[in-house]
Design a protein around this motif. Structure first.
Motif, PDB file in Angstrom:
ATOM      1  N   PRO A   1       0.127   4.893  -0.557  1.00  0.00           N
ATOM      2  CA  PRO A   1      -0.980   5.830  -0.767  1.00  0.00           C
ATOM      3  C   PRO A   1      -0.550   7.051  -1.569  1.00  0.00           C
ATOM      4  O   PRO A   1       0.627   7.420  -1.597  1.00  0.00           O
ATOM      5  CB  PRO A   1      -1.380   6.224   0.656  1.00  0.00           C
ATOM      6  CG  PRO A   1      -0.146   6.016   1.471  1.00  0.00           C
ATOM      7  CD  PRO A   1       0.555   4.840   0.857  1.00  0.00           C
TER       8      PRO A   1
ATOM      9  N   GLN B 101       7.076  11.184   1.539  1.00  0.00           N
ATOM     10  CA  GLN B 101       5.945  10.784   2.371  1.00  0.00           C
ATOM     11  C   GLN B 101       5.276   9.518   1.843  1.00  0.00           C
ATOM     12  O   GLN B 101       4.870   8.647   2.614  1.00  0.00           O
ATOM     13  CB  GLN B 101       4.915  11.914   2.459  1.00  0.00           C
ATOM     14  CG  GLN B 101       3.901  11.734   3.574  1.00  0.00           C
ATOM     15  CD  GLN B 101       4.560  11.664   4.939  1.00  0.00           C
ATOM     16  OE1 GLN B 101       5.305  12.561   5.323  1.00  0.00           O
ATOM     17  NE2 GLN B 101       4.309  10.585   5.673  1.00  0.00           N
ATOM     18  N   CYS B 102       5.184   9.400   0.527  1.00  0.00           N
ATOM     19  CA  CYS B 102       4.608   8.192  -0.072  1.00  0.00           C
ATOM     20  C   CYS B 102       5.426   6.968   0.292  1.00  0.00           C
ATOM     21  O   CYS B 102       4.879   5.936   0.698  1.00  0.00           O
ATOM     22  CB  CYS B 102       4.543   8.361  -1.592  1.00  0.00           C
ATOM     23  SG  CYS B 102       4.077   6.858  -2.477  1.00  0.00           S
TER      24      CYS B 102
ATOM     25  N   ARG C 161       0.374  10.550  -2.362  1.00  0.00           N
ATOM     26  CA  ARG C 161       0.913  11.629  -1.552  1.00  0.00           C
ATOM     27  C   ARG C 161       1.551  12.681  -2.455  1.00  0.00           C
ATOM     28  O   ARG C 161       2.009  12.392  -3.555  1.00  0.00           O
ATOM     29  CB  ARG C 161       1.956  11.094  -0.563  1.00  0.00           C
ATOM     30  CG  ARG C 161       1.395  10.135   0.469  1.00  0.00           C
ATOM     31  CD  ARG C 161       0.497  10.854   1.465  1.00  0.00           C
ATOM     32  NE  ARG C 161       0.044   9.977   2.537  1.00  0.00           N
ATOM     33  CZ  ARG C 161      -1.157   9.398   2.568  1.00  0.00           C
ATOM     34  NH1 ARG C 161      -2.001   9.594   1.560  1.00  0.00           N
ATOM     35  NH2 ARG C 161      -1.513   8.626   3.582  1.00  0.00           N
TER      36      ARG C 161
ATOM     37  N   VAL D 271       5.785   1.552   6.235  1.00  0.00           N
ATOM     38  CA  VAL D 271       5.288   1.266   7.589  1.00  0.00           C
ATOM     39  C   VAL D 271       4.473  -0.028   7.640  1.00  0.00           C
ATOM     40  O   VAL D 271       4.737  -0.901   8.486  1.00  0.00           O
ATOM     41  CB  VAL D 271       4.487   2.463   8.144  1.00  0.00           C
ATOM     42  CG1 VAL D 271       3.722   2.056   9.395  1.00  0.00           C
ATOM     43  CG2 VAL D 271       5.419   3.622   8.446  1.00  0.00           C
TER      44      VAL D 271
ATOM     45  N   ASP E 233       0.855  -1.191   0.000  1.00  0.00           N
ATOM     46  CA  ASP E 233       0.000   0.000   0.000  1.00  0.00           C
ATOM     47  C   ASP E 233       0.889   1.238   0.000  1.00  0.00           C
ATOM     48  O   ASP E 233       1.497   1.568   1.026  1.00  0.00           O
ATOM     49  CB  ASP E 233      -0.901   0.022   1.241  1.00  0.00           C
ATOM     50  CG  ASP E 233      -1.951  -1.072   1.214  1.00  0.00           C
ATOM     51  OD1 ASP E 233      -3.043  -0.821   0.692  1.00  0.00           O
ATOM     52  OD2 ASP E 233      -1.664  -2.174   1.721  1.00  0.00           O
TER      53      ASP E 233
ATOM     54  N   LEU F 242       7.563   6.556   2.810  1.00  0.00           N
ATOM     55  CA  LEU F 242       7.454   6.288   4.241  1.00  0.00           C
ATOM     56  C   LEU F 242       6.139   5.601   4.576  1.00  0.00           C
ATOM     57  O   LEU F 242       6.106   4.593   5.288  1.00  0.00           O
ATOM     58  CB  LEU F 242       7.565   7.594   5.028  1.00  0.00           C
ATOM     59  CG  LEU F 242       8.960   8.189   5.208  1.00  0.00           C
ATOM     60  CD1 LEU F 242       8.861   9.589   5.782  1.00  0.00           C
ATOM     61  CD2 LEU F 242       9.818   7.301   6.104  1.00  0.00           C
ATOM     62  N   ASP F 243       5.030   6.137   4.049  1.00  0.00           N
ATOM     63  CA  ASP F 243       3.716   5.577   4.364  1.00  0.00           C
ATOM     64  C   ASP F 243       3.532   4.182   3.782  1.00  0.00           C
ATOM     65  O   ASP F 243       2.734   3.393   4.294  1.00  0.00           O
ATOM     66  CB  ASP F 243       2.614   6.506   3.845  1.00  0.00           C
ATOM     67  CG  ASP F 243       2.514   7.799   4.636  1.00  0.00           C
ATOM     68  OD1 ASP F 243       3.147   7.882   5.713  1.00  0.00           O
ATOM     69  OD2 ASP F 243       1.816   8.730   4.184  1.00  0.00           O
ATOM     70  N   GLY F 244       4.286   3.862   2.724  1.00  0.00           N
ATOM     71  CA  GLY F 244       4.217   2.519   2.159  1.00  0.00           C
ATOM     72  C   GLY F 244       5.066   1.513   2.905  1.00  0.00           C
ATOM     73  O   GLY F 244       4.738   0.319   2.953  1.00  0.00           O
TER      74      GLY F 244
END
Length: 306
Positions: free
Chosen positions: A171, A178-179, A173, A185, A169, A181-183
């Motif tokens: 998301p 940020q994309c 961004r 996690v 995933d 990092l969020d992927g």
């Protein structure tokens, strides 16, 4: 399409997938309903290999009697349903960008007779990896990235994908940092859930997310640097590209795509374990210059293939 067996450990590739072989001993009515009108099925036989699915070639002819074989991939249960649906959407997205480079997905759906079985259907190609010509392949990848660029767009993907059986995933961004990092996690979370809590992994996770990723990715979008998201394949290891022996066309498949900097796709080529090595990276930068800061290019590739 996982239709070829790469040079891998036989103890892995010779292991039977959990999907029952009986599901590719016949052509289910659910599959037949998705075939082009007028198609006449002549038979089905196992074809290719997959870690997770059963794969087969459907011999068929069209209404005029011309051979029109199909490739079938079968998964099971709700997880398998999700995998075939997202693979179909991924292939469709990439085919729309460069149809001569990505095979066109025909359909996905559910068996009517099989137990919680789901399938992906594409045209059948007789593929050969030994025929790949590095300069041509790399030039095609550079063109794919050029066509897939979305100036002013966001990074990530509006739906999840799979790398093997691992859900990904990333998301949408506004920034690549940020994309990414969020992927990452949820991937750390999944590892911890599968293997249990581990002190060393916790320390590595903290350092990776708070130090390494910002240090390497933030400079790409600061001090006047701008990134253009482009559609990337996402899993360009040796096994996911081959040549159609009938047409001589190089093709890519089994993607985990997302919008990212084009250099994101080069990570597997940089990995020492890959048969497609750094020579491919060197060829690529003849077409697409290294992003700035260029002196950290190899550090970023190390990040992408971790």
């Amino acid at each position: 399409m996982e239709s070829l067996k790469p040079n891998a450990d036989k103890t892995v590739w010779d292991r039977e997938p959990s999907v029952p072989s009986r599901l590719i001993e016949y052509v289910d009515q659910g599959v037949r309903a998705k075939l082009p009108p007028g198609t006449q099925v002549r038979g089905i036989a196992p074809s290719g290999n997959s870690y997770w699915a059963r794969t087969a070639k459907i011999d068929a002819v069209d209404a005029a009697g011309n051979p029109t074989p199909f490739f079938l991939k079968v998964h099971q249960f709700e997880h398998g349903r999700d995998m075939v649906e997202t693979e179909f959407e991924s292939m469709r997205l990439m085919h729309d960008v460069m149809p001569e480079f990505v095979m066109r997905p025909l359909a996905w759906g559910a068996f009517t007779e099989g137990p919680d079985a789901f399938f992906l259907l594409v045209p059948f190609y007789d593929l050969c990896r030994k025929s790949i010509k590095p300069p041509e392949y790399v030039a095609l990848m550079a063109e794919f990235h050029r066509r897939g660029a979305v100036p002013g767009g966001k990074f990530g993907l509006p739906f999840h994908t799979y790398a093997g059986r691992i859900r990904q995933d990333f998301p949408m961004r506004a920034t690549w940092e940020q994309c990414f990092l969020d992927g990452m996690v949820p991937l750390f979370d999944a590892e911890e859930e599968a293997q249990g809590a581990d002190e060393e992994l916790t320390r590595l996770r903290q350092s990776f997310l708070t130090n390494v990723v910002p240090r390497l990715l933030r400079p790409l979008e600061t001090e006047g640097c701008r990134l253009v998201p482009t559609l990337c394949h996402g899993d360009l290891w040796y096994g996911n590209a081959a040549v159609d022996t009938k047409t001589g066309r190089t093709m890519i498949f089994d993607a985990a795509p997302m919008y990212a900097p084009a250099e994101y796709d080069l990570g597997p080529w940089f990995a020492h374990r890959e048969l497609l090595g750094y020579d491919y990276v060197a060829e690529y930068v003849k077409h697409v210059p290294r992003l700035e800061p260029a002196d950290e290019f190899e550090d970023r590739l190390n990040l992408y293939w971790v």
